[in-house]
Design an enzyme around this catalytic site. Structure first.
Site, short mmCIF file in Angstrom:
data_model
loop_
_atom_site.label_atom_id
_atom_site.label_comp_id
_atom_site.label_asym_id
_atom_site.label_seq_id
_atom_site.Cartn_x
_atom_site.Cartn_y
_atom_site.Cartn_z
N CYS A 51 0.79 -1.22 0.00
CA CYS A 51 0.00 0.00 0.00
C CYS A 51 0.83 1.27 0.00
O CYS A 51 0.50 2.24 -0.69
CB CYS A 51 -0.96 -0.01 1.18
SG CYS A 51 -0.13 -0.18 2.76
N HIS A 101 -2.57 0.71 6.86
CA HIS A 101 -2.85 0.96 5.44
C HIS A 101 -2.59 2.43 5.14
O HIS A 101 -2.67 3.29 6.01
CB HIS A 101 -4.31 0.59 5.15
CG HIS A 101 -4.63 0.54 3.70
ND1 HIS A 101 -3.90 -0.21 2.81
CD2 HIS A 101 -5.61 1.13 2.96
CE1 HIS A 101 -4.41 -0.07 1.60
NE2 HIS A 101 -5.46 0.75 1.67
N ASP A 151 -8.15 4.61 -3.36
CA ASP A 151 -7.25 3.61 -2.80
C ASP A 151 -6.62 2.82 -3.93
O ASP A 151 -7.18 1.83 -4.40
CB ASP A 151 -8.04 2.69 -1.85
CG ASP A 151 -7.09 1.85 -1.01
OD1 ASP A 151 -5.90 1.78 -1.34
OD2 ASP A 151 -7.58 1.26 -0.02
#
Lengths: 678, 329
Positions: free
Chosen positions: A414, A458, A473
C-alpha cells in the site's frame, strides 16, 4: 529492642535458602526480558550464573569496592543500552542491582531486601503488559515471593507450608484488594503518566518511507478495538480508520508537515441520524494521534483535537491504553475549505523521478478533467500488471525510487501504491495527500466488537475533487483481495495461499479462529472492566448504591486531609519514639566499631555479632594472626570506652583514627603485610 | 606506615597488662585456688570456676547429677581451700525444718530456752538430695538462703557471713521426691552438673585410689578474704553498654517466644552479679559481654523451659538460642 533481638546474627545463609532467593529473583525478572535490552539481559544472566557458581564451588566473592564499581558501571550500562532515562532503563537497573545484591548476603536482612525488591520488579511488570496472562503470572510471582519471605523469616517452616501460608495470606488479602480496587479513589494514569516506552509498540509511524521494508504489516498484535453503538455493523470496505494526514512529500518519504490548524469547533456536518457512534480502545502506540472511522466529526477524549484535515491529534503521546468515543459519518468526504491554500497539496521536491513526472504530464494532457486523469492513472496501474507483495525488491541505491517502482519492479504494497499515486497526481498539478491509518478489522462474534490489528495498517490517497477531498485507494485497484483479507493473508498469497485458505476453511481452522476470538474477547473484557476502571466508573458504582459522591466531595476531601494529617502525626511520633529508643544506635563509637568489624570481615575474620570484643580478638588471632597487634589496640580502645567507661575526648578521637587507618587487606594476601603484632 | 601511626596514638589504658586494676595478687590467688581445687576434683576446671564464680557472687549452687560423681568432694574442697566452715545435710522425707535450722530447747538448770543451732549455721552447707526433703523443709531452707538469716520463735538469727549453699539433686530417681518448684529454683544462682570425668582424669583417680579431703588441710585463704572478694565483686563495673546487653538478653528471653516464661528480674540481677564475679575471676574490674555469655547458660538452665513442650533445655541449646542476641555496638 525486639527488632534488634530478632535479627539473626552470625548469618550464614544455607545453600538451599540462597538458591531460593535466586529462584525468586529469576522468576520475577523473566517477564522483563521482553522489555529490557539484550546487553542488560546478558549482564543479568552472567551475574546469576556467577552467583550460582560461587555457591557451588565457593568462588571468591566481590568485595565492597568491586561491588560499588560494578554498581556504577551497571547503572551506566542500563542507561546507555536503553537509550537514556526510559522506563526500560529503570527496570534494567533494578534487575541488575538485584542481581548484584545477591552477592551481598551477610545478614538475614540482606536476603529480605532482595526479596522485597522483587516485589517492585513484579509491580513494574504491569507497566509493560497488563494482559490476563501476565496478571496471572504476576499473582503467581507474588505467591512464591511471599512464601520465600516467610521461609526466610521462619526457617523452621519448609517451603511447602510456607507456600500454603502465603496462599492463605494472599487469599485473605484478596477481599481487601477488591474493596480498595472498587472504592479507593482512582488516580488516573494520565495524571503524571508513565515514562515513554523505548520502542513504539506499533509499526505505525509519522512518516512513510518508500523503500523501507514492511516490518509492521506481518504483526498480528491488536492496534485497537472498536464497539459500535446501536448494533451498527459496517461493511468491510467502509472500514477505513483515519490516522494522520501526510502532506510533506520529499520524494521517497512522506512526512506529516502541512498545516496543523484545528478544525472549527462545531463540525456541523451531515444529519444527526447519519452519525455513527462508537468506542475505541486504543493500545498504547507512543504517538500523538488517535484513530477514528473515516470521516470523524467528533472525538471525545481529553487533550485531543480534531484538525481540519480530520486527523485527531493529542497533546501527549498515548503511552497507556486509552478509551475514547467517536462519531463518524461514513460516506462523507472532507470539505475542501475555500480558504485552503493549494500549495501544500501540490508540494513536490524540486527534482528527481523524471519518468514519473513525464508520465503524469503526458496522461494529464490526454485527460479532459481531473476525474478522467485519475481514471487514467488507475488504468495505468491495472494495465501494467502491478503486483501486490509484502516483500518487494528494493530500488538500487542511486536510482529514483518512484521511477523504479513504476517502471521496473511494479511490485509493492500500500505504501508504494499510495505514495506513487499521490506523487503522480501532484506532478500533474492535482492537489493530493496521503492518509495513514488502518483498513479493515475483524468482528469478534463473542464480544460484539471489531479488532483492528497492526497488520491492518494501510495508506491511501485523498485527491481534491471539486469542493471535496475524495478518498481513492490505488492498492485496491491492484489487489482487490486486500480489501477482503488483511495483510497476513496477502503474504500467504505469495505461494501458499491455497494451503492457507484450505486451513482457514477446515474444521480445525475454524475452531482455532473461534478459540482466538474467545481469548481476545476475554482480554478485551479484562481491559474494559479491570484495567480501565476509572474514577467515573467509581462514581457510577456509588450512584448505583444510592450514594452520590458529588454531594460528599467536600466532606470526602476533608476526610482525606484529616487522615493524611493524622497519619503524618502518628508517623512523626513513632519515628520519634523509635529514635529515642535506640539513641546509641547512631552514636559515633558504635558506627566506628561497626566499620571496624566490617573491615575485619572483609579481611576474612569470621565474627558473629553475638560475640563481644574479647571473642573478636580471639577470632582475629585465629584467622589473621598478622592483624592481631593492630586489632588489639582498637579493641582495647573500644573496651575502655564502652565497658570501662573511661572515655576521654582524645581517646575517642584516637579510636576513630585507629579504625580509619586500619587497612587489613584481603585474606590470603597477608604474607605481604607486616602488622604491628609481627 | 601503619606501625608508626599506631604508635602515635595514645595507648588505651592498661593495654600493656591485660588483667587490669585488680591486684595481681588476687589473680594469683584465683589461679592458686583453682589449682588446689583441681587436685581434689579432677578434670573439672570449668565447674570449679563456675562454683567459685557462684560463691563470690553470693549465690547458691545447685548441682544436678547422679551419685558418686564428686559433688560432695567439690563442696568439701571448696570449704577447705577457702578456709570456711563446712556442714552437710542429707535430706530425707521425714526431715523437719528444725533439723536444718535448729531448735530451742528448755534448759532445766538455767530455766531458760537455749537455742541449739542447726546445720544451717555454717559457711558452706551441702544439702544432699534436696528434692528428697518435703516441701515444708525445702521452703524453710530456701527462705534462709535468700534472707541469710533464720527466724525462729520470733527471733532473727543472722547466718555466718560468707554463706554458700551447695544443693544436689539426682535427676534420675523421681520416686519419693519433691521436685523444687520454679519459684524456689530461682533462688539458686546457677545450676551445673559435673558429668563423668574424662579419660585422663579417671585414670588418675583410679591410680591414686580416690582423692581425700583431709580434715587437717589448711585453707589458702580465710573467711575474711572471701568476704572481701565478695565485696569486690559488687564493685566490678557494669557499663551502660553492658546493661543494654543484659536488658536485650532479658527481653529476648521474654519476647522471643522460644521460652515458656522469661527470665525474672531476680534472674537478671543474678546474671549481672555472676557476670561481675566472672569478670573478677579473670582479673578485670569491668564486665565484658563475654562474661555474660559464659555464665548465662548456667543461670538460665533451671529457669527457662521451651515454649512448645515445656521441656528443659541443655546448656548447648541455650548457648545457641542466645546467639540470637547481638552485642550492642
Amino acid at each position: 529492642m525486639t527488632t534488634r533481638a530478632n535479627a539473626t546474627p552470625g548469618f550464614a545463609p544455607s545453600r538451599q535458602e540462597a538458591h531460593l532467593v535466586l529462584y525468586t529473583v529469576i522468576l520475577c525478572t523473566l517477564p522483563h526480558f521482553f522489555n529490557i535490552s539484550v546487553p542488560a539481559i546478558l549482564l543479568c544472566l552472567v551475574l546469576w550464573a556467577y552467583h550460582f557458581a560461587a555457591h557451588r564451588w565457593s568462588l571468591p566473592r566481590a568485595g565492597l569496592m568491586t561491588r560499588t564499581l560494578l554498581g556504577v558501571l551497571l547503572f551506566a550500562a542500563a542507561i546507555v543500552t536503553n537509550e537514556g532515562l526510559t522506563l526500560e532503563a529503570f527496570v534494567s537497573l533494578l534487575t541488575m542491582m538485584i542481581a548484584l545484591k545477591l552477592f551481598e548476603q551477610r545478614h538475614q536482612r540482606d536476603e529480605m531486601t532482595v526479596v522485597i525488591l522483587c516485589y517492585f520488579l513484579i509491580v513494574s511488570g504491569m507497566f509493560f503488559d497488563d494482559s490476563i496472562l501476565s496478571t496471572a503470572y504476576i499473582l503467581g510471582c507474588i505467591l512464591f515471593t511471599t512464601a520465600v519471605l516467610i521461609h526466610i523469616q521462619f526457617p523452621a517452616l519448609a517451603l511447602t507450608p510456607a507456600l500454603a501460608l502465603s496462599w492463605r495470606l494472599t487469599s485473605r488479602a484478596f477481599p481487601l484488594m477488591l474493596l480498595l480496587f472498587l472504592v479507593f479513589p482512582r488516580i488516573q494514569g494520565g495524571l503524571w503518566g508513565r515514562p515513554a516506552l523505548l520502542e513504539s509498540n506499533t509499526g505505525f509511524a509519522d512518516e512513510i518511507s518508500f523503500g523501507a521494508v514492511a516490518r509492521l504489516a506481518v504483526r498480528g498484535d491488536a492496534a485497537f478495538r472498536v464497539t459500535f453503538e446501536n448494533g451498527f455493523r459496517p461493511t468491510k470496505n467502509q472500514l477505513y480508520w483515519r490516522g494522520i494526514v501526510l502532506w510533506d512529500c520529499q520524494g521517497e518519504t512522506w512526512k506529516q508537515g502541512g498545516q496543523m490548524r484545528p478544525a472549527e469547533r462545531d463540525m456541523d456536518m451531515g444529519a444527526q441520524e447519519e452519525r455513527r457512534g462508537y468506542t475505541v480502545t486504543l493500545e498504547p502506540h507512543n504517538q500523538r494521534w488517535l484513530f477514528a472511522l473515516d470521516l470523524p466529526v467528533r472525538v471525545t477524549s481529553q487533550g485531543s483535537r480534531l484538525h481540519d484535515d480530520f486527523a485527531i491529534h493529542r497533546s501527549r503521546p498515548v503511552t497507556s491504553r486509552l478509551s475514547y468515543q467517536g462519531e463518524s459519518i461514513l460516506d462523507l468526504q472532507p470539505v475542501y475549505q475555500p480558504t485552503e491554500d493549494d500549495r501544500p497539496g501540490l508540494q513536490l521536491p524540486r527534482g528527481g523521478n523524471p519518468r514519473a513526472r513525464e508520465l503524469a504530464s503526458r496522461l494529464r494532457r490526454t485527460a479532459a478533467t481531473d476525474a478522467e486523469f485519475v481514471e487514467k492513472l488507475f488504468d495505468f496501474y491495472r494495465e501494467n500488471r502491478f503486483t501486490y507483495s509484502m516483500t518487494p525488491a528494493v530500488a538500487p541505491s542511486g536510482t529514483d525510487a518512484i521511477d523504479w517502482f513504476l517502471f521496473n519492479s511494479r511490485s509493492g504494497f500500500c505504501e508504494h501504491f499510495a505514495a506513487s499515486f499521490a506523487f503522480l497526481l501532484r506532478a500533474a498539478g492535482v492537489p493530493a495527500r496521503l492518509v495513514n491509518g488502518y483498513f479493515g478489522g475483524e468482528e469478534n462474534p463473542f464480544g460484539g466488537y471489531w479488532l483492528i490489528r497492526q497488520s491492518d495498517a494501510h495508506v491511501w490517497v485523498e485527491v481534491r475533487n471539486g469542493d471535496f477531498w475524495q478518498r481513492i485507494d490505488p492498492t485496491l485497484a491492484v489487489a482487490p483481495e486486500r480489501g477482503l483479507e488483511n495483510a497476513r493473508v496477502a503474504t500467504g498469497a505469495e505461494g501458499r495461499d491455497s494451503l492457507f485458505s484450505q486451513f482457514k476453511q477446515s474444521a480445525v481452522g475454524q475452531w482455532t479462529a473461534s478459540l482466538f476470538n474467545a481469548w481476545d474477547m476475554a482480554n478485551s473484557r479484562w481491559n474494559q472492566w479491570v484495567m480501565e476502571y476509572s474514577f467515573a466508573d467509581q462514581f457510577r458504582l456509588f450512584a448505583s448504591l444510592g450514594i452520590d459522591l458529588e454531594k460528599f466531595k467536600g466532606l470526602f476531601q476533608l476526610l482525606l486531609i484529616a487522615v493524611a494529617v493524622l497519619g503524618a502525626t502518628v508517623f512523626f511520633f513513632l519515628a520519634l519514639a523509635f529514635m529515642r529508643k535506640m539513641p546509641r544506635e547512631g552514636d559515633q563509637v558504635a558506627r566506628t566499631w561497626r566499620v571496624f568489624r566490617e573491615k575485619l570481615e572483609q579481611a576474612g575474620v569470621i565474627a558473629h555479632d553475638y560475640q563481644g570484643p574479647a571473642d573478636l580478638l580471639k577470632a582475629v588471632t585465629a584467622a589473621r594472626p598478622d592483624l592481631r597487634g593492630r586489632a588489639e589496640v582498637i579493641i582495647d580502645f573500644y573496651i575502655a570506652i564502652r565497658y570501662r567507661e573511661q572515655a576521654t575526648a582524645e581517646m575517642l578521637a584516637a579510636f576513630r583514627q585507629a579504625v580509619r587507618q586500619f587497612r587489613p587487606g584481603r585474606p590470603g594476601r597477608h604474607n605481604r603485610m607486616t602488622g604491628v603484632g609481627n | 606506615m601503619d606501625t608508626r601511626q599506631a604508635n602515635q596514638c595514645p595507648s588505651p589504658p592498661g593495654q600493656s597488662a591485660a588483667p587490669t586494676d585488680v591486684p595481681a595478687k588476687a589473680l594469683q590467688l584465683f589461679a592458686a585456688l583453682e589449682q588446689r581445687l583441681g587436685v581434689h576434683v579432677l578434670g573439672k576446671e570449668e565447674q570449679i570456676r563456675l562454683s567459685l564464680c557462684c560463691l563470690l557472687a553470693r549465690g547458691h549452687l545447685l548441682i544436678e547429677d547422679i551419685p558418686g560423681i564428686g559433688k560432695t568432694t567439690l563442696a568439701k574442697a571448696l570449704a577447705k581451700v577457702l578456709g570456711l566452715k563446712f556442714r552437710r545435710v542429707q535430706c530425707t522425707n521425714d526431715m523437719l525444718p528444725g533439723d536444718i535450722l535448729g531448735v530451742s530447747v528448755f534448759d532445766q538448770r538455767s530455766g531458760l530456752f537455749s537455742f541449739h543451732p542447726g546445720a544451717i549455721f555454717t559457711q558452706i552447707l551441702l544439702v544432699d538430695e534436696i528434692n528428697r526433703a518435703t516441701a515444708k523443709t525445702q521452703s524453710a531452707l530456701l527462705e534462709a538462703m535468700e534472707e541469710r538469716q533464720v527466724s525462729i520463735e520470733g527471733e532473727s538469727r543472722p547466718l555466718p557471713a560468707p554463706f554458700f549453699v551447695v544443693a544436689t539433686q539426682n535427676p534420675l530417681e523421681q520416686a519419693g521426691t519433691y521436685p523444687l518448684p520454679e519459684s524456689q529454683l530461682d533462688r539458686f544462682l546457677m545450676k551445673i552438673s559435673l558429668g563423668y570425668p574424662n579419660h585422663e582424669a579417671e585414670r588418675q583417680l583410679l591410680v591414686a585410689g580416690g582423692t581425700v579431703v583431709r580434715d587437717d588441710e589448711q585453707g589458702l585463704v580465710d573467711a575474711e578474704v572471701v568476704f572481701q572478694l565478695q565485696e569486690q565483686v559488687s564493685q566490678v563495673r557494669l557499663s551502660q553498654a553492658l546493661v543494654d546487653y543484659l536488658q536485650d538478653i532479658l527481653n529476648f528471653s521474654r519476647n522471643s517466644g522460644r521460652f515458656a516464661i522469661g527470665l525474672s528480674p531476680r534472674a537478671g540481677l543474678s546474671l549481672a552479679r555472676a557476670s561481675q564475679s566472672h569478670a573478677l575471676l579473670h582479673g578485670r574490674n569491668f564486665v565484658l559481654p563475654e562474661d555474660v555469655r559464659r555464665v548465662l547458660p548456667y543461670i538460665a538452665i533451671h529457669r527457662l523451659k521451651t515454649a512448645d513442650s515445656l521441656a528443659a533445655l541443655t546448656i548447648a541449646e541455650l548457648e545457641v538460642a542466645f546467639q540470637a542476641v547481638p552485642v550492642p555496638a
